[in-house]
Structure formats: structure tokens, C-alpha cells
Design a protein around this motif. Structure first.
Motif, PDB file in Angstrom:
ATOM      1  N   GLN A   1      49.257  37.640  26.942  1.00  0.00           N
ATOM      2  CA  GLN A   1      48.528  37.039  26.023  1.00  0.00           C
ATOM      3  C   GLN A   1      47.312  37.726  25.819  1.00  0.00           C
ATOM      4  O   GLN A   1      46.234  37.077  25.646  1.00  0.00           O
ATOM      5  CB  GLN A   1      48.172  35.631  26.931  1.00  0.00           C
ATOM      6  CG  GLN A   1      49.070  34.840  27.314  1.00  0.00           C
ATOM      7  CD  GLN A   1      49.939  34.243  26.056  1.00  0.00           C
ATOM      8  OE1 GLN A   1      49.211  33.665  25.058  1.00  0.00           O
ATOM      9  NE2 GLN A   1      51.374  34.079  25.871  1.00  0.00           N
ATOM     10  N   GLY A   2      47.306  39.028  25.763  1.00  0.00           N
ATOM     11  CA  GLY A   2      46.152  39.923  25.485  1.00  0.00           C
ATOM     12  C   GLY A   2      45.032  39.936  26.522  1.00  0.00           C
ATOM     13  O   GLY A   2      44.025  40.408  26.539  1.00  0.00           O
ATOM     14  N   ARG A   3      45.532  39.333  27.692  1.00  0.00           N
ATOM     15  CA  ARG A   3      44.366  39.404  28.714  1.00  0.00           C
ATOM     16  C   ARG A   3      44.311  40.714  29.397  1.00  0.00           C
ATOM     17  O   ARG A   3      45.148  41.353  29.661  1.00  0.00           O
ATOM     18  CB  ARG A   3      44.798  38.246  29.767  1.00  0.00           C
ATOM     19  CG  ARG A   3      43.689  38.258  30.975  1.00  0.00           C
ATOM     20  CD  ARG A   3      43.824  36.983  31.962  1.00  0.00           C
ATOM     21  NE  ARG A   3      42.749  37.040  32.757  1.00  0.00           N
ATOM     22  CZ  ARG A   3      42.312  36.103  33.577  1.00  0.00           C
ATOM     23  NH1 ARG A   3      43.028  34.876  33.199  1.00  0.00           N
ATOM     24  NH2 ARG A   3      41.649  35.899  34.385  1.00  0.00           N
ATOM     25  N   VAL A   4      42.883  40.977  29.763  1.00  0.00           N
ATOM     26  CA  VAL A   4      42.676  42.022  30.497  1.00  0.00           C
ATOM     27  C   VAL A   4      42.225  41.917  31.954  1.00  0.00           C
ATOM     28  O   VAL A   4      41.794  40.796  32.447  1.00  0.00           O
ATOM     29  CB  VAL A   4      41.201  42.860  30.128  1.00  0.00           C
ATOM     30  CG1 VAL A   4      41.521  43.357  28.688  1.00  0.00           C
ATOM     31  CG2 VAL A   4      40.080  42.031  30.052  1.00  0.00           C
ATOM     32  N   TRP A   5      42.757  42.904  32.769  1.00  0.00           N
ATOM     33  CA  TRP A   5      42.578  42.759  34.185  1.00  0.00           C
ATOM     34  C   TRP A   5      41.931  43.975  34.868  1.00  0.00           C
ATOM     35  O   TRP A   5      41.992  45.149  34.046  1.00  0.00           O
ATOM     36  CB  TRP A   5      43.939  42.717  34.783  1.00  0.00           C
ATOM     37  CG  TRP A   5      44.755  41.558  34.256  1.00  0.00           C
ATOM     38  CD1 TRP A   5      45.757  41.782  33.349  1.00  0.00           C
ATOM     39  CD2 TRP A   5      45.034  40.141  34.835  1.00  0.00           C
ATOM     40  NE1 TRP A   5      46.437  40.553  33.371  1.00  0.00           N
ATOM     41  CE2 TRP A   5      45.957  39.773  33.924  1.00  0.00           C
ATOM     42  CE3 TRP A   5      44.087  39.514  35.569  1.00  0.00           C
ATOM     43  CZ2 TRP A   5      46.403  38.242  34.141  1.00  0.00           C
ATOM     44  CZ3 TRP A   5      44.708  38.082  35.915  1.00  0.00           C
ATOM     45  CH2 TRP A   5      45.537  37.632  35.214  1.00  0.00           C
ATOM     46  N   SER A   6      41.260  43.909  35.846  1.00  0.00           N
ATOM     47  CA  SER A   6      40.804  44.773  36.757  1.00  0.00           C
ATOM     48  C   SER A   6      41.942  45.609  37.297  1.00  0.00           C
ATOM     49  O   SER A   6      42.906  44.741  37.684  1.00  0.00           O
ATOM     50  CB  SER A   6      39.750  44.461  37.654  1.00  0.00           C
ATOM     51  OG  SER A   6      40.352  43.772  38.870  1.00  0.00           O
ATOM     52  N   GLY A   7      41.833  46.624  37.771  1.00  0.00           N
ATOM     53  CA  GLY A   7      42.815  47.365  38.778  1.00  0.00           C
ATOM     54  C   GLY A   7      43.555  46.602  39.656  1.00  0.00           C
ATOM     55  O   GLY A   7      44.526  46.691  40.031  1.00  0.00           O
ATOM     56  N   ILE A   8      42.477  46.027  40.650  1.00  0.00           N
ATOM     57  CA  ILE A   8      42.652  45.181  41.677  1.00  0.00           C
ATOM     58  C   ILE A   8      43.537  43.982  41.295  1.00  0.00           C
ATOM     59  O   ILE A   8      44.710  43.860  41.941  1.00  0.00           O
ATOM     60  CB  ILE A   8      41.634  44.748  42.302  1.00  0.00           C
ATOM     61  CG1 ILE A   8      40.676  45.947  43.144  1.00  0.00           C
ATOM     62  CG2 ILE A   8      41.869  43.623  43.419  1.00  0.00           C
ATOM     63  CD1 ILE A   8      39.428  45.549  43.643  1.00  0.00           C
TER      64      ILE A   8
ATOM     65  N   PRO B   1      40.474  50.579  41.409  1.00  0.00           N
ATOM     66  CA  PRO B   1      40.222  49.300  41.370  1.00  0.00           C
ATOM     67  C   PRO B   1      39.403  48.458  40.275  1.00  0.00           C
ATOM     68  O   PRO B   1      39.521  47.416  39.943  1.00  0.00           O
ATOM     69  CB  PRO B   1      39.404  49.115  42.837  1.00  0.00           C
ATOM     70  CG  PRO B   1      39.766  50.197  43.596  1.00  0.00           C
ATOM     71  CD  PRO B   1      39.939  51.451  42.574  1.00  0.00           C
ATOM     72  N   ASN B   2      38.438  49.629  39.749  1.00  0.00           N
ATOM     73  CA  ASN B   2      37.596  48.949  38.566  1.00  0.00           C
ATOM     74  C   ASN B   2      38.007  49.616  37.251  1.00  0.00           C
ATOM     75  O   ASN B   2      37.582  49.735  36.247  1.00  0.00           O
ATOM     76  CB  ASN B   2      36.246  49.193  38.755  1.00  0.00           C
ATOM     77  CG  ASN B   2      36.020  50.898  39.231  1.00  0.00           C
ATOM     78  OD1 ASN B   2      36.947  51.509  39.017  1.00  0.00           O
ATOM     79  ND2 ASN B   2      34.874  51.274  39.720  1.00  0.00           N
ATOM     80  N   THR B   3      39.612  50.033  37.215  1.00  0.00           N
ATOM     81  CA  THR B   3      40.001  50.467  35.810  1.00  0.00           C
ATOM     82  C   THR B   3      40.167  48.728  35.037  1.00  0.00           C
ATOM     83  O   THR B   3      40.552  47.885  35.401  1.00  0.00           O
ATOM     84  CB  THR B   3      41.389  51.069  35.996  1.00  0.00           C
ATOM     85  OG1 THR B   3      41.235  52.225  36.654  1.00  0.00           O
ATOM     86  CG2 THR B   3      42.071  51.135  34.779  1.00  0.00           C
TER      87      THR B   3
ATOM     88  N   ALA C   1      35.378  41.238  38.987  1.00  0.00           N
ATOM     89  CA  ALA C   1      36.081  41.982  40.242  1.00  0.00           C
ATOM     90  C   ALA C   1      35.566  43.428  40.161  1.00  0.00           C
ATOM     91  O   ALA C   1      35.649  44.014  41.411  1.00  0.00           O
ATOM     92  CB  ALA C   1      37.487  42.076  39.528  1.00  0.00           C
ATOM     93  N   ILE C   2      34.944  43.923  39.047  1.00  0.00           N
ATOM     94  CA  ILE C   2      34.120  45.075  39.340  1.00  0.00           C
ATOM     95  C   ILE C   2      32.958  45.106  39.995  1.00  0.00           C
ATOM     96  O   ILE C   2      32.730  45.934  40.893  1.00  0.00           O
ATOM     97  CB  ILE C   2      34.008  45.434  37.751  1.00  0.00           C
ATOM     98  CG1 ILE C   2      35.401  45.951  37.108  1.00  0.00           C
ATOM     99  CG2 ILE C   2      33.054  46.887  37.724  1.00  0.00           C
ATOM    100  CD1 ILE C   2      35.133  46.191  35.764  1.00  0.00           C
TER     101      ILE C   2
END
Length: 588
Positions: free
Chosen positions: A487-494, A402-404, A216-217
């Protein structure tokens, strides 16, 4: 007699060193005090934006940086706040004719670079030039450089163009050799912060979220470069896959740069652009110097303010430090802002991978109290994950780039059993008495029972339950839906916006405008103030001297062991209940 001369010589050398150090300290104090004087900007000046130094939310000035000597080792830490302010002022300043970017290898996260790049794009509306020269460009450096009108590359240099990557370190083998047993308690398939201790490679779940996040980044990275350089995204991908941008000539052929040349050639072209005589120097002015010039956009009413409270670093209890967020200090600062009637709305600027679960909850509570009195908006920087997201979810609106890197809604517990290490490696054993079977629980000096371990896991489960329920309430969604995103999952800002974990894509200025609108303030009617307030140069100087002295003393005492002690302290901060991002991620 020989001993006498040795003492005399030692005393003499000590006096010389004292005089030498005193000179630099006094010179630094003089520099710090004189730096308060207003700077005059000449006609035909060029704003020099040097992004190769470390960049954090608020800058740290080293008064010794330009003096040389024993305390000059660390350059100034550039403040994102100062960079954005300088670019806005320069856009309207008739004495600033353009910008020179020095951006070979920025030391900043992707969201920070996004903020700077967006402001540079806004600057171009002034029809002033942006130029850059580099001996080489990293991918982060080129991301900024790509917005320039003229991109000069040294004929012997190069551009890194091979795609983004992220690599993680695993310490299970080290702990096995040391006979240290990490005891891990977690909730969430993706809460993989503890994998560095329990595995020698990434789990499938960790690979999945890391691949999707970095993808995504990368998509945002390619999309923006494509728009700036007029190169199709697919072509950019193919060039990375095939390693075709392998020298300056290929970079020029594929329109990555506009010119190949040495510094003197670049400088000559710039002089012609400015209509400066060949024998005269170009008037370059740095960000710090420019902000002291008085060339500022008119601010609004002094009695009407938007307060931006910066929360940067790992989350801990207590006062924290310049590199961490201490819950006690944060609460004190936020309470002061809340009680200040001149501050009509608050922006919490978060750049944190998380940390202590307890400290995160304490700060969340204070944000909730403040939100009942005045608007509170969250602005996410490079990372606002786990404990960082815990803070944000207490705000009225969440703004992210968007890339946070965000999300990571989960909790884990970590305890190290050092019994075998102390016994087998050092010969140290432990014994004791207590008033109950579990009086020493939790403990690192004996094997805990299954019942004791289950009690820790129960506490972690309860912490996760609290985290997700509060997040669901803050996001106004069902707990079931929130937990499907957690569930501890990380996401991009988008991705976070698509999933409802973020409200708006944008930077700190967007968050400030949202805060002003929520407080019913019109543009130009208010001032923006950052908190905690920046230290004065003399305070920075003294902190610099004391900090360097402590660091050097540790290095001198421990020698090659000093870095390991630093790592040990970090591990100790990870003890207990943690709301922390699932890995140490550096995307390059």
C-alpha cells in the motif's frame, strides 16, 4: 580611441583571468598527482574523523579543497566506505593512539551514522581512546559523539536535545496560483508522494506512517545513547520533552558531556594523554591521508573477491549521473561483475528513494539473472524504498540497519496539465491534428477525457500488481500478505524485519560476511572491491572543473531563477510511472 582602450583593457583582464585560472588548474593537477604518494604516519598519531562534510557511500575528492580559489567552494564528500576502512585499520595500527571526532552536525542519514557508530564501538575494543570536542552538537552529531570516552563542549555552546522531527513541503497552493493541474494516479493508501501536489497538509494515513517511522528511529537512537552514556531512556525522553538540556552547564549536570572547555584546554588534555610536549603539535591525520599511508589490514587472495556494487540516488533510465542510478549503466556494471570469475559473490549496496518504475524493473531483472550464477545480497543504507526496495527484493538476502527507511511498495503516475497556465499566464495556446482521437495521449496541453485517465490508472494498477507479485515471490510469502504490508507504506528496518520484508539487521560488513558464507569463502581468504571503481584524482579534478563551470553558467544566466529550474528538472523526472518513496523525508 576610447573604444580602442576599452578593448585593450578587456583583453588584458581576460589574459589575467586566464592565467589565474590556469594556475589553479595546474596546481590542482599537481596536487592530484602528488596525492598518490604514500603517507608516513608518525608515532603518537591521532585519527581525525571529520563528519561535518557530506557523507555518501563512496567519497568524492575535490583536489582544489585545500588550495582556495574559484573551485574550492565545495569540500570533499566523505565516503562511508573510506571511514569504515580507516577505523578498521586504525584499530590495529600501533601508530594510531586514538580518535578525535569532529561531529557537530553530520550531513548524513541515520543508517549511515549507525554504521559509523557501530564501527567506533568496535574500535573501542582496542582500548584506544575516542575523544570529541564541539562548539555545539546537533542530535545527529551527539548520536556519534555519545560513544566517545571524553565529550568536550564549548562553555558558550550547546546541544540540540528536543526530539526528532520531520517536515514536508506542499505545493498545491503554488500550482493553484499558476493554474497548473497535477493529474495523479496511484495505488495504495500510503502512497503519498503525490500529496505535495494535491494537498496543503498531510493525510491521516501519511501522518500515521510518518509518526510510526520516526518513532521507531527515535527509539533506536535513545536506546543506543542510553547504553553509551548510562542514562535511562525515560530520562532521555523527559529531558527532551522539558527542554532541560538548554545550556552547556545542564548538559554537564545530566552527564551528556564529560567536560566543558575551550579548544586549547581540550588540546592540552589530549597532549598529556599522548605524552606530547606542550610546544609541539598533535599529529592529527585525516581519513583520506591515512588511507594513503599503507597502514592496511592484510587482504585475502587477489583472485577471490566479493564485489560491492553501489546504487545511490534516484532511479532513472539511461546512464544516470553521479547523483542518480541509471539503469543502463547499472546493468552494464552488474553484467561485468557477473562475468568476472574472480568475483565469487555480490553485495548490492542500495541508498535510494526510488524513481522510474521501468528502470527499477530493468535492474531487478539483471539482479535475478546474476543471482542464478552467484550469491547476491542486498545491503540497505539510509533509504531503500519503493524502487530501491524493488532492487533489493531480487536478492537472496536483504540486510538493513534498524533505522533504514524501506518498503514503500507501490506505484504512482503523475502528469501536469499546463493548458491554463500557458494560456492565461503566458498567452500560449495549442491546437493540432491526429490520425486517431487519442494520438496525442497522454498530453499536458489539453484536458484528458475520463476514458484516457482510466487507461493511465489501469497501467498504474498493472504496475502495482507486477511489483507486489515479484515482491511476494522474492520474500516467499503470499501475495495477500505482501499486499497487506505494501500500500505504499514505509517502514523502519526494525519494523521491516518484523514483517518479513528484511532478513537481517546489520550494515554493509554484515552483508559482505553473509555473501562470503553463501559463496563458501572463509574470512581472510577474499578481498572486497567496490564498483563502479572510484575515479582517479585527475578525473575528479576535470569533472569538478566542468561541473562547476556548468553550474555557475546556469546560475549566471538564470540568476534567482536557477533553483527553480533545478526543481523543475526534478519534477520532470517524476513524470510517468514512478516507484518512489511517498515523501521527501529529512529527519532532524
Amino acid at each position: 580611441m576610447l573604444q580602442f582602450f576599452k578593448y585593450v583593457l578587456a583583453t588584458f583582464v581576460g589574459i589575467i583571468i586566464f592565467i589565474f585560472l590556469s594556475f589553479f588548474i595546474l596546481a590542482g593537477i599537481g596536487t592530484a598527482l602528488s596525492s598518490e604518494d604514500e603517507v608516513v604516519i608518525n608515532d603518537k598519531s591521532v585519527l581525525k574523523l571529520d563528519l561535518n562534510n557530506p557523507i555518501q557511500e563512496v567519497g568524492v575528492e575535490n583536489p582544489f579543497a585545500d588550495l582556495g580559489g574559484p573551485f574550492s567552494g565545495n569540500d570533499n564528500v566523505v565516503g562511508l566506505k573510506d571511514i569504515l576502512e580507516a577505523l578498521k585499520n586504525a584499530q590495529a595500527d600501533v601508530n594510531i593512539k586514538g580518535i578525535y571526532l569532529k561531529t557537530e552536525g553530520p550531513q548524513a542519514g541515520w543508517a549511515t551514522l549507525e554504521e559509523i557508530r557501530n564501527q567506533l564501538t568496535e574500535f573501542k575494543k582496542s582500548k584506544k581512546f575516542i575523544v570529541t570536542y564541539g562548539e555545539s552538537y546537533s542530535e545527529k552529531g551527539y548520536y556519534i559523539a555519545s560513544v566517545a570516552d571524553k565529550i568536550y563542549l564549548n562553555p558558550a555552546g550547546g546541544i540540540e536535545w528536543n526530539g526528532l522531527s520531520a517536515e514536508y513541503s506542499f505545493f498545491k497552493g503554488t500550482f493553484d496560483k499558476l493554474e497548473v493541474k497535477p493529474l495523479v494516479f496511484r495505488v495504495g493508501e500510503f502512497k503519498s508522494a503525490i500529496e505535495m501536489f494535491s494537498r496543503q497538509d498531510m493525510s491521516e494515513a501519511s501522518k500515521k506512517q510518518s509518526s510510526e517511522l520516526i518513532g521507531a528511529i527515535n527509539n533506536n537512537f535513545l536506546k543506543n545513547i542510553s547504553a553509551s552514556r548510562n542514562i535511562p531512556v525515560e530520562e532521555l525522553k523527559n529531558l527532551a520533552d522539558s527542554l532541560l538540556i538548554d545550556n552547556p552547564k545542564s548538559a554537564l549536570e545530566h552527564k551528556f558531556v564529560t567536560n566543558l572547555g575551550y579548544w586549547d584546554e581540550f588540546e592540552g588534555v589530549l597532549k598529556k594523554e599522548l605524552k606530547v610536549e606542550e610546544k609541539k603539535d598533535i599529529s592529527f591525520v585525516g581519513v583520506d591521508k591515512y588511507l594513503k599511508s599503507g597502514s592496511k589490514i592484510k587482504e585475502g587472495d587477489f583472485n577471490t573477491r566479493i564485489g560491492v556494487l553501489v546504487a545511490e540516488g534516484e532511479i532513472t533510465s539511461g546512464d544516470g549521473s553521479d547523483e542518480s542510478i541509471g539503469s543502463e549503466k547499472f546493468v552494464k556494471e552488474l553484467k561485468s561483475i557477473r562475468d568476472n570469475d574472480k568475483i565469487k559473490a555480490v553485495v548490492i549496496r542500495i541508498n535510494s528513494p526510488g524513481g522510474s518504475a521501468l528502470a527499477s524493473d530493468v535492474m531487478w531483472r539483471e539482479i535475478q539473472i546474476t543471482a542464478k550464477k552467484k550469491p547476491v545480497i542486498a545491503s540497505m543504507s539510509d533509504v531503500a524504498a519503493s524502487g530501491g526496495y524493488y532492487m533489493a527484493m531480487g536478492c537472496d538476502t536483504i540486510v538493513a540497519q534498524p533505522n533504514t527507511i524501506t518498503g514503500s511498495i507501490g506505484i504512482f503516475g503523475l502528469i501536469f496539465n499546463v493548458t491554463d497556465f500557458m494560456n492565461n499566464k503566458l498567452g500560449v495556446t495549442f491546437d493540432g491534428v491526429g490520425t486517431s482521437p487519442h494520438a496525442d495521449w497522454p498530453t499536458a496541453t489539453r484536458e484528458m477525457t475520463e476514458f484516457e485517465k482510466s487507461m493511465i490508472q489501469k497501467s498504474v494498477n498493472e504496475g502495482y500488481d507486477t511489483f507486489t507479485k515479484k515482491a511476494a515471490a522474492g520474500r516467499k510469502m503470499s501475495v495477500e500478505k505482501l499486499r497487506s504490508l505494501a500500500q505504499g507504506r514505509v517502514w523502519s528496518g526494525i519494523e521491516a524485519k518484523e514483517n518479513g520484508l528484511v532478513d537481517v539487521l546489520g550494515g554493509v560488513d554484515d552483508a559482505i560476511k553473509i555473501a562470503a558464507k553463501a559463496a563458501k569463502l572463509k574470512e581472510g581468504d577474499y578481498r572486497v572491491r567496490y564498483y563502479p571503481e572510484k575515479k582517479k584524482p585527475l578525473d575528479e579534478l576535470l569533472a569538478k572543473v566542468m561541473g562547476d563551470s556548468e553550474e555557475k553558467a546556469t546560475a549566471k544566466t538564470l540568476g534567482e531563477l536557477a533553483p527553480y529550474v533545478k526543481m523543475y528538472k526534478k519534477l520532470m523526472n517524476m513524470g510517468g510511472m514512478q516507484t518512489r518513496m511517498p515523501f521527501e523525508m529529512v529527519i532532524r
